[in-house]
Each structure stands twice: as structure tokens, then as C-alpha cells.
Design an enzyme around this catalytic site. Sequence first.
Site, PDB file in Angstrom:
ATOM      1  N   PRO A 226       0.786  -1.243   0.000  1.00  0.00           N
ATOM      2  CA  PRO A 226       0.000   0.000   0.000  1.00  0.00           C
ATOM      3  C   PRO A 226       0.811   1.284   0.000  1.00  0.00           C
ATOM      4  CG  PRO A 226       0.136  -0.856   2.220  1.00  0.00           C
ATOM      5  CD  PRO A 226       0.860  -1.851   1.350  1.00  0.00           C
ATOM      6  N   ASP A 244       2.321  -1.204  -8.970  1.00  0.00           N
ATOM      7  CA  ASP A 244       1.635  -2.329  -8.329  1.00  0.00           C
ATOM      8  C   ASP A 244       0.207  -2.384  -8.853  1.00  0.00           C
ATOM      9  OD1 ASP A 244       0.422  -4.200  -6.405  1.00  0.00           O
ATOM     10  OD2 ASP A 244       2.209  -3.833  -5.204  1.00  0.00           O
ATOM     11  N   LYS A 309      13.345 -12.789  -0.099  1.00  0.00           N
ATOM     12  CA  LYS A 309      12.649 -13.659   0.844  1.00  0.00           C
ATOM     13  C   LYS A 309      13.300 -15.042   0.811  1.00  0.00           C
ATOM     14  CE  LYS A 309       9.685 -10.188   0.704  1.00  0.00           C
ATOM     15  NZ  LYS A 309       9.600  -9.161   1.734  1.00  0.00           N
TER      16      LYS A 309
END
Length: 356
Positions: A226, A244, A309
Site C-alpha cells: 500500500p 503495483d 525472501k
Amino acid sequence: MGDGLLCFCRAGFEPELAAELGERAALAGHPGHARTSRGSGLVEFFPADGDATGLDHALRFRDLVFARQKLLRLAELRELEGGDRVGPVLRVLDTLAAGGLPPFGQLWVEHADSDDGRPLAGLARSFGNALRPALRKAGRLTPRDEPAAPRLHVVLLGGRHLLLARSHPADSAPWPLGIPRLRMHPDAPSRSALKLEEALLVLLAPGDRERLLREGMQGADLGAAPGGWSWVLARHGLMVTAVDNGPMHEELLAAGRVRHVREDGFRWQPRQKLDWMVCDMVEQPRRVAARMAEWFANDWCRRAVFNLKLPMKKRWDETRLCLDLFTSQAGYPVRLRARQLYHDREEITVYASSVD
């Protein structure tokens, strides 16, 4: 002086740090062995040749990925009497001083950031208050704090068990436990903002932060929604393209520094070379590393901060593979720094730069 290294890390990542230290030490000509336990938040490393000072100089803190702090281990004290912890510490330091150890500029009494270590916080504060004046009286600590001089670290492992270590400010983290204490800003769209704030604090030198993050620069945030990382760049004066397909924080867009492009971060390309690109997309680390390399190979940005990640197993192996993949595919020499930050979880954060 000293018998090994003592490093702090995120609890649960002791095997990764131990593997990293072992590999880097061997490559530097100081093979040895690590000692740790899962969840302790600490790793000790002892060189086989006994040259801990040489190992300390060979393994620079800035190059370590899984270490929050790097210290030269001086001594271990066990079975201390509860009524007198100060005396044994002074006696050990007297012995070390006879071998040429100069006074320290600061004292930090610490504990591991772990389930077993955190309950020792109160003892660390009280012991520090008792030990500091005793050290000054004995001449083992400078009359006033001297931040540029080597520090003395007293690391509590229990009420009657501690380690003595030293660090040099130029080759260590400037915060106790190696953790910068940041607060969530009320206007930040998400807590992920803390990750980028910490990355800019840890991976860039203070002078670089002022020089490389300036009003009017252009940046892109891949996988922005966001908008936590876009918000950080905008606060530093950048004009940001947030890429995005998901929704962005409305107040962030209303401020006028962030433009939202609904597109896949793995496909979008800038129309001109950007000063900064940041990326915190949830994707396989090798795919992210390859995409980041593509940006540098095509000269689309000067600098980048991105997260990788990591899998649940063989995380040091995956880290090394991804960093090597990025370096080989970037097409030309790129400066890299990588660290598992305090606000990271199962990931590391990488800073890459094609220019000074």
C-alpha cells in the site's frame, strides 16, 4: 588479544550466521569452528590458528549478512557470585591491560535479543550502573565517553555467566545489540516503511544518506502497495513511481509526490534512468535477484534497495547464490551490501549501487 569473534543475530538464524562466518573465515585464511545454540541470538567463532585479531581484521562487519553486531571476544566468566560481579570483571581487565590493552571509550552492558536474553535487561542496566564508575576509577574506562575509541562490551548470558568483548566503532554497529530503535510514523501507510528506513540507516553511511537522497531525485517502487516504501522515498524528497496492481494509500497519492502505475513490477520499465529503485515483492529470491540485475544491466537505475525472501532451509546457501546471480547478471561491477535487518523476518535486504 582475544580468542574469537562474538556476533549477535536474529534468534533462529544462528546456523546461517555460523555457516557464513565459517565460509568467510576459511576464505580469509583463518578456518575455525563456530559455537552456538538454536534461538540464542549469539554465535561465537574460534579460529584454529588462534589468531583472533587477524580474523577480526579479515572479516569486516560491513561485509557480514546475518550479523547484527561483530565483537572481538576477550574472556568468559562463569559461576560469578551474585554479590560481586564487578570484582571478577576488573581482575580480568587488569590481566588484559598488563598485555597492552588500553582504556575503553565506552561501556555497553548487553544481552542477546532472545527469549532467554531479554529477561536480563534489568540486570544489564543495574550492572552497568555499578560497573561503569568502578572501571573509571581503575583506569579501564576513559573519564568521559569517547565514542571514537574502542568499546568494552559485557554480554550477559545469565545471572552468573558473562562474556567480555571489544569493538571498534569503525567496524561495528553503532547501537547496543546492533539494533537501531525506530518508531512507526503515524502517517506511514504500513509497517514495511520501517524496513526501508532501517535499510537506509544501516546500509548507507550518514554522509551518503544526505548526498544520495535529495530533493528532486526520481525513484520507482516495485510491488509498492500500500505504499510504505514509496512514502519513505517521498519523505526524502524523491518523486516516486509506485508500480503495483494493488491499491495504494490514498493520502500518500494525494500529497503529489507519488504516481501510481497499475502494472506488474516484473514487467514495468522506466522511460528514463532513475536515481533509485526499491523493491519488496513477495516472490522467489532468485527471480527477484535476476529482475534486479536486469535493471542494472539495462542501466535503468543508479541505486537500489531490495529484499530477498529466503527459504526455510539452507538460507546462507540461497543468500550466496542470489547475490552471486545478481552480480553475474548485472553485467558490470556493482557495489553490494546485504544485511538481515532487525525489521526483516525470513529475508535479507540488499543495497546495490553502480556509482559512488
